[in-house]
Design a protein around this motif. Structure first.
Motif, PDB file in Angstrom:
ATOM      1  N   THR A   1       0.829  -1.209   0.000  1.00 17.93           N
ATOM      2  CA  THR A   1       0.000   0.000   0.000  1.00 17.93           C
ATOM      3  C   THR A   1       0.867   1.264   0.000  1.00 17.93           C
ATOM      4  OG1 THR A   1      -0.173  -0.193   2.401  1.00 17.93           O
ATOM      5  CG2 THR A   1      -1.983  -1.078   1.098  1.00 17.93           C
ATOM      6  N   ALA A   2       0.339   2.299  -0.649  1.00 17.09           N
ATOM      7  CA  ALA A   2       1.088   3.549  -0.795  1.00 17.09           C
ATOM      8  C   ALA A   2       0.108   4.692  -1.037  1.00 17.09           C
ATOM      9  CB  ALA A   2       2.068   3.439  -1.961  1.00 17.09           C
ATOM     10  N   ALA A   3       0.620   5.891  -1.054  1.00 17.66           N
ATOM     11  CA  ALA A   3      -0.205   7.064  -1.356  1.00 17.66           C
ATOM     12  C   ALA A   3       0.652   8.145  -1.995  1.00 17.66           C
ATOM     13  CB  ALA A   3      -0.866   7.598  -0.090  1.00 17.66           C
ATOM     14  N   PHE A   4       0.042   8.870  -2.913  1.00 18.09           N
ATOM     15  CA  PHE A   4       0.629  10.086  -3.448  1.00 18.09           C
ATOM     16  C   PHE A   4       0.074  11.256  -2.648  1.00 18.09           C
ATOM     17  CE2 PHE A   4       1.565   8.362  -7.914  1.00 18.09           C
ATOM     18  CZ  PHE A   4       2.927   8.585  -7.808  1.00 18.09           C
ATOM     19  N   HIS A   5       0.935  12.190  -2.251  1.00 15.94           N
ATOM     20  CA  HIS A   5       0.527  13.363  -1.490  1.00 15.94           C
ATOM     21  C   HIS A   5       0.949  14.627  -2.240  1.00 15.94           C
ATOM     22  CE1 HIS A   5      -0.205  10.828   2.036  1.00 15.94           C
ATOM     23  NE2 HIS A   5       0.968  10.268   1.790  1.00 15.94           N
ATOM     24  N   SER A   6       0.137  15.662  -2.144  1.00 14.66           N
ATOM     25  CA  SER A   6       0.486  16.958  -2.701  1.00 14.66           C
ATOM     26  C   SER A   6       0.071  18.044  -1.717  1.00 14.66           C
ATOM     27  CB  SER A   6      -0.229  17.191  -4.040  1.00 14.66           C
ATOM     28  OG  SER A   6       0.052  18.482  -4.546  1.00 14.66           O
ATOM     29  N   VAL A   7       0.957  18.994  -1.482  1.00 20.64           N
ATOM     30  CA  VAL A   7       0.647  20.145  -0.630  1.00 20.64           C
ATOM     31  C   VAL A   7       0.906  21.411  -1.435  1.00 20.64           C
ATOM     32  CG1 VAL A   7       1.206  21.426   1.467  1.00 20.64           C
ATOM     33  CG2 VAL A   7       1.214  18.929   1.492  1.00 20.64           C
TER      34      VAL A   7
ATOM     35  N   ILE B   1      -4.069  10.579  -2.770  1.00 19.88           N
ATOM     36  CA  ILE B   1      -4.733   9.459  -3.437  1.00 19.88           C
ATOM     37  C   ILE B   1      -4.038   8.171  -3.017  1.00 19.88           C
ATOM     38  CG2 ILE B   1      -3.336   9.749  -5.538  1.00 19.88           C
ATOM     39  CD1 ILE B   1      -5.770   8.654  -7.104  1.00 19.88           C
ATOM     40  N   ALA B   2      -4.834   7.192  -2.622  1.00 24.45           N
ATOM     41  CA  ALA B   2      -4.291   5.923  -2.131  1.00 24.45           C
ATOM     42  C   ALA B   2      -4.174   4.911  -3.264  1.00 24.45           C
ATOM     43  CB  ALA B   2      -5.184   5.367  -1.029  1.00 24.45           C
ATOM     44  N   GLY B   3      -3.199   4.027  -3.130  1.00 24.28           N
ATOM     45  CA  GLY B   3      -3.012   2.973  -4.123  1.00 24.28           C
ATOM     46  C   GLY B   3      -2.067   1.922  -3.586  1.00 24.28           C
ATOM     47  N   ARG B   4      -1.424   1.204  -4.511  1.00 26.93           N
ATOM     48  CA  ARG B   4      -0.415   0.226  -4.095  1.00 26.93           C
ATOM     49  C   ARG B   4       0.683   0.170  -5.153  1.00 26.93           C
ATOM     50  NH1 ARG B   4      -4.647  -3.614  -5.443  1.00 26.93           N
ATOM     51  NH2 ARG B   4      -5.104  -3.791  -3.222  1.00 26.93           N
ATOM     52  N   ILE B   5       1.823  -0.354  -4.765  1.00 30.26           N
ATOM     53  CA  ILE B   5       2.964  -0.438  -5.672  1.00 30.26           C
ATOM     54  C   ILE B   5       2.870  -1.724  -6.491  1.00 30.26           C
ATOM     55  CG2 ILE B   5       5.475  -0.467  -5.865  1.00 30.26           C
ATOM     56  CD1 ILE B   5       4.217   2.151  -4.802  1.00 30.26           C
ATOM     57  N   ALA B   6       2.831  -1.561  -7.804  1.00 33.31           N
ATOM     58  CA  ALA B   6       2.766  -2.708  -8.703  1.00 33.31           C
ATOM     59  C   ALA B   6       4.088  -3.482  -8.678  1.00 33.31           C
ATOM     60  CB  ALA B   6       2.460  -2.245 -10.121  1.00 33.31           C
ATOM     61  N   SER B   7       4.053  -4.704  -9.146  1.00 31.51           N
ATOM     62  CA  SER B   7       5.261  -5.541  -9.126  1.00 31.51           C
ATOM     63  C   SER B   7       6.173  -5.289 -10.325  1.00 31.51           C
ATOM     64  CB  SER B   7       4.882  -7.022  -9.064  1.00 31.51           C
ATOM     65  OG  SER B   7       4.021  -7.355 -10.134  1.00 31.51           O
TER      66      SER B   7
ATOM     67  N   LEU C   1       4.297   2.678 -11.612  1.00 29.68           N
ATOM     68  CA  LEU C   1       4.265   1.691 -10.523  1.00 29.68           C
ATOM     69  C   LEU C   1       3.108   1.911  -9.551  1.00 29.68           C
ATOM     70  CD1 LEU C   1       8.051   1.381  -9.556  1.00 29.68           C
ATOM     71  CD2 LEU C   1       6.672  -0.226 -10.898  1.00 29.68           C
ATOM     72  N   PHE C   2       2.408   3.032  -9.688  1.00 32.67           N
ATOM     73  CA  PHE C   2       1.350   3.351  -8.729  1.00 32.67           C
ATOM     74  C   PHE C   2       0.013   2.827  -9.248  1.00 32.67           C
ATOM     75  CE2 PHE C   2      -1.735   6.003  -6.490  1.00 32.67           C
ATOM     76  CZ  PHE C   2      -1.240   5.949  -5.186  1.00 32.67           C
TER      77      PHE C   2
ATOM     78  N   ILE D   1      -8.514  12.843 -10.725  1.00 29.39           N
ATOM     79  CA  ILE D   1      -8.446  12.036  -9.499  1.00 29.39           C
ATOM     80  C   ILE D   1      -7.121  12.148  -8.757  1.00 29.39           C
ATOM     81  CG2 ILE D   1     -10.051  10.353 -10.484  1.00 29.39           C
ATOM     82  CD1 ILE D   1      -7.634   8.467 -10.862  1.00 29.39           C
ATOM     83  N   SER D   2      -6.120  12.773  -9.352  1.00 31.04           N
ATOM     84  CA  SER D   2      -4.784  12.767  -8.752  1.00 31.04           C
ATOM     85  C   SER D   2      -4.728  13.568  -7.456  1.00 31.04           C
ATOM     86  CB  SER D   2      -3.756  13.329  -9.728  1.00 31.04           C
ATOM     87  OG  SER D   2      -3.867  14.737  -9.821  1.00 31.04           O
ATOM     88  N   HIS D   3      -3.655  13.351  -6.718  1.00 31.22           N
ATOM     89  CA  HIS D   3      -3.414  14.089  -5.486  1.00 31.22           C
ATOM     90  C   HIS D   3      -3.329  15.591  -5.741  1.00 31.22           C
ATOM     91  CE1 HIS D   3       0.198  12.933  -7.546  1.00 31.22           C
ATOM     92  NE2 HIS D   3       0.999  13.653  -6.782  1.00 31.22           N
ATOM     93  N   ARG D   4      -2.656  15.989  -6.822  1.00 34.37           N
ATOM     94  CA  ARG D   4      -2.549  17.411  -7.136  1.00 34.37           C
ATOM     95  C   ARG D   4      -3.902  17.979  -7.543  1.00 34.37           C
ATOM     96  NH1 ARG D   4       1.591  17.361 -10.314  1.00 34.37           N
ATOM     97  NH2 ARG D   4       3.084  17.892  -8.708  1.00 34.37           N
TER      98      ARG D   4
END
Length: 205
Positions: free
Chosen positions: A119-125, A144-150, A163-164, A184-187
């Motif tokens: 699990t992972a997330a992209f963040h933007s401030v 935005i939440a997601g996961r790291i692909a293989s 990879l997201f 839908i992106s964090h930004r």
């Protein structure tokens, strides 16, 4: 709305990003400039430990130097298994803004990790600063939440997009269109919050 600024500086040398933010101000007739429009802007030491800290450093430093309102952003990837890394070091995780090297290092760090732990997330401030008023900065964020692909998938986007993976879509960020990503992106989420708040903030301070 005559008290709104006439010019806003976007604290970036990335023209694509500058154009993206320019759309926020266009309907109010506000001109936007990037750092490429100015000479001798000081080098910015982004030594903060959070996305907000780095965005504030950029916004406040440039605003004080140019005596103009400045919008800055800082964003990156946070991976739960890696205790939040690469975080504020996302762009330089394996060197200086080398996407391929960054992705290769991330895959190596995540080798053998099962899907449920990827699990992972992209963040933007985003930080909007007025000249000589750093205490009044407007700060908004998006995640935005997601996961790291293989393995890398997709041809669009940049950075860690290949990879997201977006679990609901079962696609990586690089497998969706730019128009989809911009919804839908964090930004995009941070920009939507900014759009709702910045006029009232500007006129109130």
């Amino acid at each position: 709305m005559s008290k709104l600024p006439k010019v806003v500086v976007i604290a970036t040398k990335n023209m694509g990003k500058a154009r993206e933010f320019a759309a926020l101000f266009a309907e109010d007739g506000i001109e936007t400039k990037s750092l490429l429009d100015f000479e001798r802007v000081p080098e910015i030491n982004e030594n903060g430990t959070t996305f907000e800290a780095n965005a504030r450093i950029k916004a406040d430093t440039v605003s004080a130097f140019l005596d103009l309102p400045v919008l800055a952003d800082d964003s990156g990837l946070s991976v739960d298994y890696l205790y939040g890394q690469p975080g504020v070091h996302s762009a330089r995780y394996a060197g200086d803004h080398n996407d391929a090297a960054n992705n290769a290092r991330l895959l190596a760090e995540m080798a053998g990790v099962p899907p449920e732990k990827r699990t992972a997330a992209f963040h933007s401030v985003l930080v909007f600063a007025k000249p000589d008023q750093p205490a009044q900065d407007l700060v908004v964020s998006g995640t935005i939440a997601g996961r790291i692909a293989s393995f890398p998938r997709g041809e669009n986007g940049f950075g860690y997009d290949v990879l997201f993976e977006l679990p609901d879509l079962k696609k990586t960020m690089a497998e969706i269109s730019a128009s989809e990503k911009n919804k839908i992106s964090h930004r995009a989420k941070a920009m939507a919050k900014l759009e709702q708040q910045w006029r009232q903030w500007w006129l109130a301070n």
